[in-house]
Design a protein around this motif. Sequence first.
Motif, PDB file in Angstrom:
ATOM      1  N   ARG A 162     -15.316   6.624   4.051  1.00 44.82           N
ATOM      2  CA  ARG A 162     -14.261   7.659   4.072  1.00 44.82           C
ATOM      3  C   ARG A 162     -14.563   8.325   2.639  1.00 44.82           C
ATOM      4  O   ARG A 162     -14.602   7.827   1.661  1.00 44.82           O
ATOM      5  CB  ARG A 162     -12.922   6.674   3.788  1.00 44.82           C
ATOM      6  CG  ARG A 162     -11.744   7.708   3.492  1.00 44.82           C
ATOM      7  CD  ARG A 162     -10.531   6.875   2.601  1.00 44.82           C
ATOM      8  NE  ARG A 162      -9.816   5.920   3.676  1.00 44.82           N
ATOM      9  CZ  ARG A 162      -9.101   4.792   2.944  1.00 44.82           C
ATOM     10  NH1 ARG A 162      -9.580   4.452   1.858  1.00 44.82           N
ATOM     11  NH2 ARG A 162      -8.978   4.056   3.984  1.00 44.82           N
ATOM     12  N   GLY A 166     -11.198  11.381  -4.980  1.00 42.16           N
ATOM     13  CA  GLY A 166     -11.040  10.478  -6.142  1.00 42.16           C
ATOM     14  C   GLY A 166      -9.595  10.614  -6.828  1.00 42.16           C
ATOM     15  O   GLY A 166      -9.245  11.626  -7.027  1.00 42.16           O
ATOM     16  N   TYR A 168      -8.921   8.361  -9.815  1.00 39.12           N
ATOM     17  CA  TYR A 168      -8.782   7.851 -11.220  1.00 39.12           C
ATOM     18  C   TYR A 168      -9.191   8.627 -12.191  1.00 39.12           C
ATOM     19  O   TYR A 168      -9.652   9.929 -12.082  1.00 39.12           O
ATOM     20  CB  TYR A 168      -9.611   6.663 -11.153  1.00 39.12           C
ATOM     21  CG  TYR A 168      -9.111   5.630 -10.091  1.00 39.12           C
ATOM     22  CD1 TYR A 168      -8.248   4.469 -10.377  1.00 39.12           C
ATOM     23  CD2 TYR A 168      -9.433   5.619  -8.562  1.00 39.12           C
ATOM     24  CE1 TYR A 168      -7.645   3.600  -9.632  1.00 39.12           C
ATOM     25  CE2 TYR A 168      -8.841   4.637  -7.741  1.00 39.12           C
ATOM     26  CZ  TYR A 168      -8.103   3.843  -8.189  1.00 39.12           C
ATOM     27  OH  TYR A 168      -7.629   2.879  -7.440  1.00 39.12           O
ATOM     28  N   ALA A 203     -11.105  12.377   4.448  1.00 35.13           N
ATOM     29  CA  ALA A 203      -9.611  11.941   3.763  1.00 35.13           C
ATOM     30  C   ALA A 203      -9.152  13.114   2.750  1.00 35.13           C
ATOM     31  O   ALA A 203      -9.788  12.996   1.465  1.00 35.13           O
ATOM     32  CB  ALA A 203      -9.503  10.588   3.415  1.00 35.13           C
ATOM     33  N   LEU A 232      -2.359  10.583   3.655  1.00 33.42           N
ATOM     34  CA  LEU A 232      -1.458   9.229   2.993  1.00 33.42           C
ATOM     35  C   LEU A 232      -0.223   9.566   3.641  1.00 33.42           C
ATOM     36  O   LEU A 232       0.070  10.903   3.927  1.00 33.42           O
ATOM     37  CB  LEU A 232      -1.508   9.306   1.464  1.00 33.42           C
ATOM     38  CG  LEU A 232      -2.803   9.634   0.715  1.00 33.42           C
ATOM     39  CD1 LEU A 232      -2.661   9.649  -0.722  1.00 33.42           C
ATOM     40  CD2 LEU A 232      -3.371   8.080   0.841  1.00 33.42           C
ATOM     41  N   TYR A 253      -2.835   6.579   6.212  1.00 36.81           N
ATOM     42  CA  TYR A 253      -2.747   5.474   5.505  1.00 36.81           C
ATOM     43  C   TYR A 253      -1.621   5.012   4.978  1.00 36.81           C
ATOM     44  O   TYR A 253      -0.566   5.769   4.316  1.00 36.81           O
ATOM     45  CB  TYR A 253      -3.819   5.849   4.046  1.00 36.81           C
ATOM     46  CG  TYR A 253      -4.056   5.018   3.051  1.00 36.81           C
ATOM     47  CD1 TYR A 253      -5.439   4.296   3.155  1.00 36.81           C
ATOM     48  CD2 TYR A 253      -3.086   4.436   1.917  1.00 36.81           C
ATOM     49  CE1 TYR A 253      -5.721   3.439   1.848  1.00 36.81           C
ATOM     50  CE2 TYR A 253      -3.447   3.905   1.052  1.00 36.81           C
ATOM     51  CZ  TYR A 253      -4.884   3.329   0.980  1.00 36.81           C
ATOM     52  OH  TYR A 253      -5.083   2.360  -0.103  1.00 36.81           O
ATOM     53  N   ARG A 284       6.883  23.820   2.316  1.00 41.47           N
ATOM     54  CA  ARG A 284       5.951  24.090   3.456  1.00 41.47           C
ATOM     55  C   ARG A 284       6.736  23.563   4.716  1.00 41.47           C
ATOM     56  O   ARG A 284       6.448  24.123   5.547  1.00 41.47           O
ATOM     57  CB  ARG A 284       4.589  23.636   3.039  1.00 41.47           C
ATOM     58  CG  ARG A 284       3.566  24.602   4.125  1.00 41.47           C
ATOM     59  CD  ARG A 284       2.204  24.157   3.709  1.00 41.47           C
ATOM     60  NE  ARG A 284       1.897  24.757   2.145  1.00 41.47           N
ATOM     61  CZ  ARG A 284       1.258  24.145   1.307  1.00 41.47           C
ATOM     62  NH1 ARG A 284       0.866  22.943   1.348  1.00 41.47           N
ATOM     63  NH2 ARG A 284       0.842  24.685   0.343  1.00 41.47           N
TER      64      ARG A 284
HETATM   65  C1  LIG Z   1      -6.476   8.238   3.495  1.00 42.54           C
HETATM   66  C2  LIG Z   1      -6.774   8.329   2.296  1.00 42.54           C
HETATM   67  C3  LIG Z   1      -7.596   6.998   1.403  1.00 42.54           C
HETATM   68  C4  LIG Z   1      -7.636   7.342   0.007  1.00 42.54           C
HETATM   69  N1  LIG Z   1      -8.335   6.262  -0.442  1.00 42.54           N
HETATM   70  C5  LIG Z   1      -8.667   6.507  -1.857  1.00 42.54           C
HETATM   71  C6  LIG Z   1      -9.609   5.419  -2.518  1.00 42.54           C
HETATM   72  O1  LIG Z   1      -9.987   4.573  -1.805  1.00 42.54           O
HETATM   73  N2  LIG Z   1      -9.923   5.566  -3.824  1.00 42.54           N
HETATM   74  C7  LIG Z   1      -9.749   6.952  -4.308  1.00 42.54           C
HETATM   75  O2  LIG Z   1      -9.878   7.106  -5.738  1.00 42.54           O
HETATM   76  N3  LIG Z   1      -8.656   7.669  -4.056  1.00 42.54           N
HETATM   77  C8  LIG Z   1      -8.315   7.698  -2.689  1.00 42.54           C
HETATM   78  N4  LIG Z   1      -7.602   8.573  -1.865  1.00 42.54           N
HETATM   79  C9  LIG Z   1      -7.015   9.569  -3.004  1.00 42.54           C
HETATM   80  C10 LIG Z   1      -7.923  10.695  -3.019  1.00 42.54           C
HETATM   81  O3  LIG Z   1      -8.897  10.443  -3.924  1.00 42.54           O
HETATM   82  C11 LIG Z   1      -6.924  12.031  -3.776  1.00 42.54           C
HETATM   83  O4  LIG Z   1      -6.444  11.604  -4.927  1.00 42.54           O
HETATM   84  C12 LIG Z   1      -5.965  12.482  -2.957  1.00 42.54           C
HETATM   85  O5  LIG Z   1      -6.222  12.560  -1.433  1.00 42.54           O
HETATM   86  C13 LIG Z   1      -5.663  13.946  -3.329  1.00 42.54           C
HETATM   87  O6  LIG Z   1      -6.869  14.777  -3.153  1.00 42.54           O
HETATM   88  P1  LIG Z   1      -6.774  15.852  -1.868  1.00 42.54           P
HETATM   89  O7  LIG Z   1      -8.070  15.422  -1.241  1.00 42.54           O
HETATM   90  O8  LIG Z   1      -5.787  15.647  -0.875  1.00 42.54           O
HETATM   91  O9  LIG Z   1      -6.942  17.000  -2.522  1.00 42.54           O
HETATM   92  P2  LIG Z   1      -5.903  17.757  -3.838  1.00 42.54           P
HETATM   93  O10 LIG Z   1      -6.768  19.004  -4.000  1.00 42.54           O
HETATM   94  O11 LIG Z   1      -5.682  17.173  -4.659  1.00 42.54           O
HETATM   95  O12 LIG Z   1      -4.790  18.350  -2.853  1.00 42.54           O
HETATM   96  C14 LIG Z   1      -4.797  19.282  -2.012  1.00 42.54           C
HETATM   97  C15 LIG Z   1      -3.551  19.452  -1.363  1.00 42.54           C
HETATM   98  O13 LIG Z   1      -2.959  18.317  -0.964  1.00 42.54           O
HETATM   99  C16 LIG Z   1      -1.596  18.234  -1.140  1.00 42.54           C
HETATM  100  N5  LIG Z   1      -1.291  17.064  -1.959  1.00 42.54           N
HETATM  101  C17 LIG Z   1      -2.445  16.351  -2.567  1.00 42.54           C
HETATM  102  N6  LIG Z   1      -1.854  15.277  -3.158  1.00 42.54           N
HETATM  103  C18 LIG Z   1      -0.523  15.187  -2.890  1.00 42.54           C
HETATM  104  C19 LIG Z   1       0.479  14.541  -3.489  1.00 42.54           C
HETATM  105  N7  LIG Z   1       0.556  13.316  -3.957  1.00 42.54           N
HETATM  106  N8  LIG Z   1       1.799  14.871  -3.072  1.00 42.54           N
HETATM  107  C20 LIG Z   1       1.953  16.041  -2.079  1.00 42.54           C
HETATM  108  N9  LIG Z   1       1.098  16.704  -1.562  1.00 42.54           N
HETATM  109  C21 LIG Z   1      -0.242  16.669  -2.192  1.00 42.54           C
HETATM  110  C22 LIG Z   1      -1.121  19.512  -1.670  1.00 42.54           C
HETATM  111  O14 LIG Z   1      -0.779  20.382  -0.707  1.00 42.54           O
HETATM  112  C23 LIG Z   1      -2.534  20.020  -2.366  1.00 42.54           C
HETATM  113  O15 LIG Z   1      -2.551  21.408  -2.523  1.00 42.54           O
HETATM  114  C24 LIG Z   1      -7.355   8.581  -0.562  1.00 42.54           C
HETATM  115  C25 LIG Z   1      -6.698   9.594   0.149  1.00 42.54           C
HETATM  116  C26 LIG Z   1      -6.437   9.528   1.369  1.00 42.54           C
HETATM  117  C27 LIG Z   1      -5.963  10.810   2.049  1.00 42.54           C
END
Ligand SMILES: Cc1cc2nc3c(=O)[nH]c(=O)nc-3n(C[C@H](O)[C@H](O)[C@H](O)COP(=O)(O)OP(=O)(O)OC[C@H]3O[C@@H](n4cnc5c(N)ncnc54)[C@H](O)[C@@H]3O)c2cc1C
Length: 289
Positions: A162, A166, A168, A203, A232, A253, A284
Amino acid sequence: MTRRRITSSLAYRFVAGERLDDAVRVVSDVNRRGWSASLDHLGENVTEEKAARSATDDYLAAFERIAAAKLNANVSVKLTQLGLDIAPELCQELLTRVLQRAKQLDNFVRIDMEGAPYTQRTLDLVFALHERFPNCGVVLQSYLYRTPEDVLRANKAKVRVRLVKGAYDEPPTVAFPKKADVDANYEAEMRELLLNGVYPAIATHDDRLIEATKRFAREREITTDRFEFQMLYGIRRDLQDRLLREGHRVRIYVPYGTEWYPYLMRRLAERPANLLFIVRSLIRERRAA
Ligand SMILES: Cc1cc2nc3c(=O)[nH]c(=O)nc-3n(C[C@H](O)[C@H](O)[C@H](O)COP(=O)(O)OP(=O)(O)OC[C@H]3O[C@@H](n4cnc5c(N)ncnc54)[C@H](O)[C@@H]3O)c2cc1C
């Protein structure tokens, strides 16, 4: 603060509830709408063996419920919830129990990736157990400098990945400080996984990276059954719907349990901009509705 009752509608937006029953209800609904799910029983960094054993039992119970209710769901596990901070041997024993039961039930376990101090230990354990239990996969984070090599290693060992950005707060000694670099790394790794990985999970909620994935898959004639998108619970539901309508596989998730506070805080406060994301996301969705 971990056992506060879920009372605010905000928490319910991101967390299915505190009990397995809540999670089963949400996953049934998620399945009815066409998405698959990954159940995450919230909890991390446990410091007592009893708690790690109890978390393991909770996961075994989740597998039973998934099978009994015929849900289209697998399970996501954090190794520090299974005692990685206490003793690696304990963690290996408990993870093996979870993997054994999953294998008997023909199900799959995704090992979530935690902070950088755990990366190597997590990968070592998963790669070692994958030989006996091909029904487990890892998570790789595109903000880490090391991830391109980990992607190659996973692809070679046929371990399912997956890919995430990230979650953290990592120092610049191990992770890209700039979002543009994290995104560029993500795109490069997405390509490598689509070309040479085993059923990768892309993801992200990032429109641009999702479009890049769809474009790349089209160009290389990689059919939609060879990878899945993951998002998520509660985030960008409009996008989750759209991808499904376009014929893509989407897995949601779904976290549940009493230990929801750190998860919620990661979503809301870890990056201050996430608060703004939530407002934007709501606007949106409302416009798209
Ligand atoms: C299925 C899944 C499993 C995951 N497992 C892990 C893991 O095991 N370890 C780990 O470190 N991380 C995990 N993550 C979290 C991941 O690392 C990111 O922190 C998180 O997904 C936000 O990043 P993004 O790729 O969506 O991009 P970003 O650039 O952060 O966001 C892109 C767009 O997504 C939307 N968005 C993002 N976050 C939010 C929010 N909180 N609320 C509302 N809208 C939001 C917004 O529209 C934003 O413009 C997981 C994420 C997903 C989807």
